[in-house]
Design a protein around this motif. Structure first.
Motif, PDB file in Angstrom:
ATOM      1  N   ILE A   3       0.736  -1.080  -0.185  1.00 33.04           N
ATOM      2  CA  ILE A   3       0.158  -0.330  -0.509  1.00 33.04           C
ATOM      3  C   ILE A   3       0.994   1.580   0.097  1.00 33.04           C
ATOM      4  O   ILE A   3       0.909   2.318  -1.021  1.00 33.04           O
ATOM      5  N   GLY A   4       1.821   1.212   1.091  1.00 25.32           N
ATOM      6  CA  GLY A   4       2.785   2.562   0.625  1.00 25.32           C
ATOM      7  C   GLY A   4       3.450   2.854  -0.564  1.00 25.32           C
ATOM      8  O   GLY A   4       3.705   4.131  -0.462  1.00 25.32           O
ATOM      9  N   VAL A   5       3.637   1.809  -1.285  1.00 29.86           N
ATOM     10  CA  VAL A   5       4.688   2.138  -2.585  1.00 29.86           C
ATOM     11  C   VAL A   5       3.420   2.991  -3.496  1.00 29.86           C
ATOM     12  O   VAL A   5       4.029   3.959  -4.227  1.00 29.86           O
ATOM     13  N   VAL A   6       2.576   2.353  -3.077  1.00 28.19           N
ATOM     14  CA  VAL A   6       1.158   3.316  -4.091  1.00 28.19           C
ATOM     15  C   VAL A   6       0.896   4.628  -3.935  1.00 28.19           C
ATOM     16  O   VAL A   6       1.480   5.905  -4.318  1.00 28.19           O
ATOM     17  N   VAL A   7       0.930   4.678  -2.431  1.00 23.91           N
ATOM     18  CA  VAL A   7       0.911   6.082  -1.628  1.00 23.91           C
ATOM     19  C   VAL A   7       1.980   7.035  -1.637  1.00 23.91           C
ATOM     20  O   VAL A   7       1.739   8.234  -2.992  1.00 23.91           O
ATOM     21  N   LEU A   8       2.994   6.618  -1.832  1.00 19.21           N
ATOM     22  CA  LEU A   8       4.300   7.783  -2.134  1.00 19.21           C
ATOM     23  C   LEU A   8       4.185   7.897  -3.591  1.00 19.21           C
ATOM     24  O   LEU A   8       4.605   9.133  -3.576  1.00 19.21           O
ATOM     25  N   ARG A   9       4.289   7.155  -4.599  1.00 23.05           N
ATOM     26  CA  ARG A   9       4.106   6.883  -6.019  1.00 23.05           C
ATOM     27  C   ARG A   9       2.987   8.862  -5.986  1.00 23.05           C
ATOM     28  O   ARG A   9       3.451   9.015  -6.943  1.00 23.05           O
ATOM     29  N   ARG A  10       1.489   8.336  -5.415  1.00 21.78           N
ATOM     30  CA  ARG A  10       0.768   9.245  -5.828  1.00 21.78           C
ATOM     31  C   ARG A  10       0.685  10.766  -4.752  1.00 21.78           C
ATOM     32  O   ARG A  10       0.883  11.758  -5.422  1.00 21.78           O
ATOM     33  N   THR A  11       1.668  10.888  -3.962  1.00 20.78           N
ATOM     34  CA  THR A  11       2.016  11.899  -2.813  1.00 20.78           C
ATOM     35  C   THR A  11       3.638  12.458  -2.690  1.00 20.78           C
ATOM     36  O   THR A  11       3.223  13.913  -2.676  1.00 20.78           O
ATOM     37  N   ARG A  12       4.248  11.695  -3.545  1.00 16.81           N
ATOM     38  CA  ARG A  12       5.479  12.125  -3.876  1.00 16.81           C
ATOM     39  C   ARG A  12       5.502  11.624  -4.987  1.00 16.81           C
ATOM     40  O   ARG A  12       7.074  11.387  -5.164  1.00 16.81           O
ATOM     41  N   PRO A  13       5.489  11.837  -5.795  1.00 22.16           N
ATOM     42  CA  PRO A  13       5.842  12.131  -7.180  1.00 22.16           C
ATOM     43  C   PRO A  13       7.650  12.070  -7.496  1.00 22.16           C
ATOM     44  O   PRO A  13       8.070  11.648  -8.824  1.00 22.16           O
ATOM     45  N   GLU A  14       7.776  13.438  -7.140  1.00 20.47           N
ATOM     46  CA  GLU A  14       9.109  13.665  -7.756  1.00 20.47           C
ATOM     47  C   GLU A  14      10.188  13.101  -6.621  1.00 20.47           C
ATOM     48  O   GLU A  14      11.702  13.789  -6.901  1.00 20.47           O
ATOM     49  N   LEU A  15       9.859  12.300  -5.643  1.00 19.59           N
ATOM     50  CA  LEU A  15      11.075  11.860  -4.725  1.00 19.59           C
ATOM     51  C   LEU A  15      11.532  10.983  -5.633  1.00 19.59           C
ATOM     52  O   LEU A  15      11.566  10.016  -6.228  1.00 19.59           O
ATOM     53  N   PRO A  16      12.877  11.266  -5.608  1.00 25.17           N
ATOM     54  CA  PRO A  16      13.997  10.587  -6.557  1.00 25.17           C
ATOM     55  C   PRO A  16      13.714   8.722  -5.982  1.00 25.17           C
ATOM     56  O   PRO A  16      14.201   8.346  -4.404  1.00 25.17           O
ATOM     57  N   ARG A  17      14.201   8.018  -6.696  1.00 31.05           N
ATOM     58  CA  ARG A  17      13.648   6.872  -6.731  1.00 31.05           C
ATOM     59  C   ARG A  17      14.841   6.121  -7.584  1.00 31.05           C
ATOM     60  O   ARG A  17      15.222   5.954  -8.842  1.00 31.05           O
ATOM     61  N   SER A  18      15.683   4.935  -6.631  1.00 27.32           N
ATOM     62  CA  SER A  18      17.014   4.236  -7.780  1.00 27.32           C
ATOM     63  C   SER A  18      16.158   3.261  -8.567  1.00 27.32           C
ATOM     64  O   SER A  18      17.139   2.686  -9.146  1.00 27.32           O
ATOM     65  N   PHE A  19      15.328   2.808  -8.198  1.00 27.76           N
ATOM     66  CA  PHE A  19      14.581   1.667  -8.654  1.00 27.76           C
ATOM     67  C   PHE A  19      12.591   1.989  -8.380  1.00 27.76           C
ATOM     68  O   PHE A  19      12.397   2.555  -7.444  1.00 27.76           O
ATOM     69  N   ARG A  20      12.343   1.889  -8.746  1.00 27.91           N
ATOM     70  CA  ARG A  20      10.838   1.648  -9.469  1.00 27.91           C
ATOM     71  C   ARG A  20      10.392   0.294  -9.905  1.00 27.91           C
ATOM     72  O   ARG A  20      10.668  -0.360 -10.384  1.00 27.91           O
ATOM     73  N   THR A  21       8.961  -0.020  -8.807  1.00 28.82           N
ATOM     74  CA  THR A  21       8.663  -0.797  -9.191  1.00 28.82           C
ATOM     75  C   THR A  21       7.420  -1.332 -10.284  1.00 28.82           C
ATOM     76  O   THR A  21       6.678  -0.099 -11.210  1.00 28.82           O
ATOM     77  N   PRO A  22       7.859  -2.551 -11.361  1.00 25.81           N
ATOM     78  CA  PRO A  22       7.461  -1.818 -12.834  1.00 25.81           C
ATOM     79  C   PRO A  22       5.471  -2.334 -12.135  1.00 25.81           C
ATOM     80  O   PRO A  22       5.490  -2.983 -11.403  1.00 25.81           O
ATOM     81  N   LEU A  23       4.853  -1.816 -14.012  1.00 28.85           N
ATOM     82  CA  LEU A  23       3.837  -2.312 -13.823  1.00 28.85           C
ATOM     83  C   LEU A  23       2.931  -1.704 -12.588  1.00 28.85           C
ATOM     84  O   LEU A  23       2.522  -2.664 -11.625  1.00 28.85           O
ATOM     85  N   MET A  24       3.326  -0.492 -12.349  1.00 33.23           N
ATOM     86  CA  MET A  24       2.512   0.199 -11.540  1.00 33.23           C
ATOM     87  C   MET A  24       1.078   0.738 -11.347  1.00 33.23           C
ATOM     88  O   MET A  24       0.943   1.391 -12.907  1.00 33.23           O
ATOM     89  N   PRO A  25       0.157   0.358 -10.518  1.00 30.59           N
ATOM     90  CA  PRO A  25       0.144  -0.038  -9.443  1.00 30.59           C
ATOM     91  C   PRO A  25      -0.464  -1.265  -9.335  1.00 30.59           C
ATOM     92  O   PRO A  25      -0.399  -2.163  -8.166  1.00 30.59           O
ATOM     93  N   PHE A  26      -0.479  -2.654 -10.630  1.00 23.86           N
ATOM     94  CA  PHE A  26      -0.389  -3.685 -10.419  1.00 23.86           C
ATOM     95  C   PHE A  26      -0.488  -4.539  -9.804  1.00 23.86           C
ATOM     96  O   PHE A  26      -0.306  -5.522  -8.937  1.00 23.86           O
ATOM     97  N   VAL A  27       1.530  -4.765  -9.920  1.00 22.09           N
ATOM     98  CA  VAL A  27       2.218  -5.924  -8.730  1.00 22.09           C
ATOM     99  C   VAL A  27       1.736  -5.297  -6.885  1.00 22.09           C
ATOM    100  O   VAL A  27       2.028  -7.172  -7.306  1.00 22.09           O
TER     101      VAL A  27
END
Length: 466
Positions: free
Chosen positions: A393-417
């Motif tokens: 749940i947290g990874v989906v929320v952070l994508r929506r609330t902090r899209p600009e946050l630097p990410r060294s890895f991005r979960t594929p097929l968001m938010p399906f996975v």
């Protein structure tokens, strides 16, 4: 701030990362030690111990149970990998939840992690005693009496070997993280070598007839088996508890989490397939030291079982070491946030949270000495599944609330996975016994009492208002 808002206040990812970068812990771990940490915390728990519980329930389809549990773990691992690269601190799912879902949810997640790590250490220690007996009997003809090798309810009074291995692991942790990482890497390599030896021997007696009927209890049996063996995937997230001791956490933590899970799943499926094909699912449930028993049945000789038992004694001890390490680091993060007493975050001259480590070691040793294995394993699984669900749940929320946050890895097929990971966690939870749910409910209520009695008042997020 209103009462409701105070419960859902989040700790910004930047603040968590800043505190982690100024940690008193030493950054000494590269990618290989981090992979060894996660593999060491995971590999062995299920194959050496829980296979004996799951194989009779699922039949030969226990192989499918491992695949299903591995799929659930993979979806969660991808979510862990993104959050580990975004918030590279020692708190694992607890810290990720604090940055996304709020303080009360983070507390529940951290409380679940304490259950997951602490109880899984105890469960593994109980299984370690079974292989120690197998080794002693095969070499010097001595067996530890049941009264001293089993907990109450399983024919014993106190499980002395289980308590001893926890205390030995505690002593190693007190030496320092570099020494602990070296011990983990060596024992992990040994563990893989022992399992390769088992597969090679088991395939010499492979009988396809042992695979029929493949799923005697149908989908229900596979589900029950998957819920049980999910316990064996606990630990792949161990690298995320080393966020403040990794040299390059943003790069190496996501890699270590995913690599370790791929390695572990492949080995589990191969070993389970070889074991069932060699002796049948029913035979695996006749002893806690199921793999050693299988080798004795296959070869008709004692020495292969002794070799496997020796490897298991050393290898399962490494699981105790690495999972115990993870729990102490989660407590460091919770203590630094003020939710548990500050003494648990203090480190000594070796950069080790010594008082924290001693407290955890003693409590887990007592737990391992007096609680039966099956109750420990299922209690661990429910705590883990809840924590994994919150991470998804947290990874989906952070994508929506902090899209600009630097990410060294991005979960594929968001938010399906992550949503699939959440659904699979919920599905596996339904396969757990009612007594496990009751235990978890009591543990959660106790945790909420601690939070409202201490943590909420002492939270460092209260500081600006004071």
């Amino acid at each position: 701030m209103s009462f409701a808002r105070s419960l859902l206040r989040v700790k910004p990812a930047e603040q968590l990362s800043s505190e982690g970068s100024h940690s008193e812990l030493n950054r000494t771990l590269g990618l290989v030690p981090l992979v060894a940490l996660s593999v060491g915390a995971t590999l062995g728990t299920g194959i050496f111990v829980v296979l004996a519980e799951a194989a009779p329930a699922a039949g030969p389809a226990v192989v499918v149970s491992f695949v299903l549990a591995g799929l659930a773990a993979l979806c969660s691992a991808l979510s862990y990998a993104e959050l580990a690269g975004s918030v590279p601190v020692s708190g694992s799912a607890y810290s990720y939840t604090y940055a996304t879902l709020g303080e009360i949810i983070a507390w529940i997640c951290g409380w679940c992690l304490l259950l997951e790590y602490g109880v899984s250490v105890a469960a593994v220690a109980v299984g370690w005693g079974g292989y120690l007996n197998e080794f002693l009997q095969g070499t010097i003809g001595v067996t530890i009496p049941d009264a001293l090798a089993a907990p109450p309810g399983e024919g014993g009074v106190v499980n002395v070997p289980a308590a001893i291995v926890v205390l030995l692991a505690t002593a190693v942790l007190l030496l320092g993280v570099r020494e602990s990482a070296w011990a983990t890497t060596v024992t992990t390599v040994l563990k893989i070598a022992v399992l390769v030896f088992f597969v090679a021997v088991a395939f010499t007696a492979f009988n396809s007839g042992n695979l029929t009927p493949f799923a005697p209890a149908g989908v229900a049996g596979i589900s029950v088996g998957a819920s049980a063996v999910f316990f064996s995937f606990i630990g792949f997230d161990a690298a995320s508890t080393a966020g403040e001791e990794a040299r390059n956490p943003k790069r190496d933590l996501p890699r270590a989490i995913i690599l370790s899970l791929v390695i572990v799943t492949a080995i589990y499926v191969l070993v389970a397939f070889a074991a069932v094909g060699a002796v049948g699912a029913g035979a695996l449930g006749e002893s806690d030291a199921s793999l050693a028993t299988a080798l004795r049945m296959v070869t008709g000789q004692g020495w292969p079982a002794v070799v496997l038992a020796l490897g298991a004694v050393i290898a399962i001890a490494s699981v105790v070491l690495t999972v115990l390490y993870g729990q102490t680091r989660i407590l460091v993060s919770m203590s630094r946030d003020g939710l548990v007493p500050p003494v648990l975050a203090r480190v000594n001259r070796r950069a080790v949270p010594a008082r924290n480590t001693l407290l955890v070691g003693v409590l887990v040793a007592v737990l391992a000495a007096v609680v039966p294995l099956n109750q420990l394993a299922e209690a661990t699984s429910i705590g883990t599944l809840v924590a994994f669900g919150l991470v998804n749940i947290g990874v989906v929320v952070l994508r929506r609330t902090r899209p600009e946050l630097p990410r060294s890895f991005r979960t594929p097929l968001m938010p399906f996975v992550p949503l699939l990971g959440l659904a699979l966690c919920a599905y596996l939870i339904t396969g757990l016994d009612a007594v496990t749910w009751l235990t978890f409910a009591i543990w959660t209520l106790l945790g909420l009492a601690v939070y409202f009695g201490y943590g909420r008042r002492k939270s460092r997020l209260n500081a600006p208002a004071e």
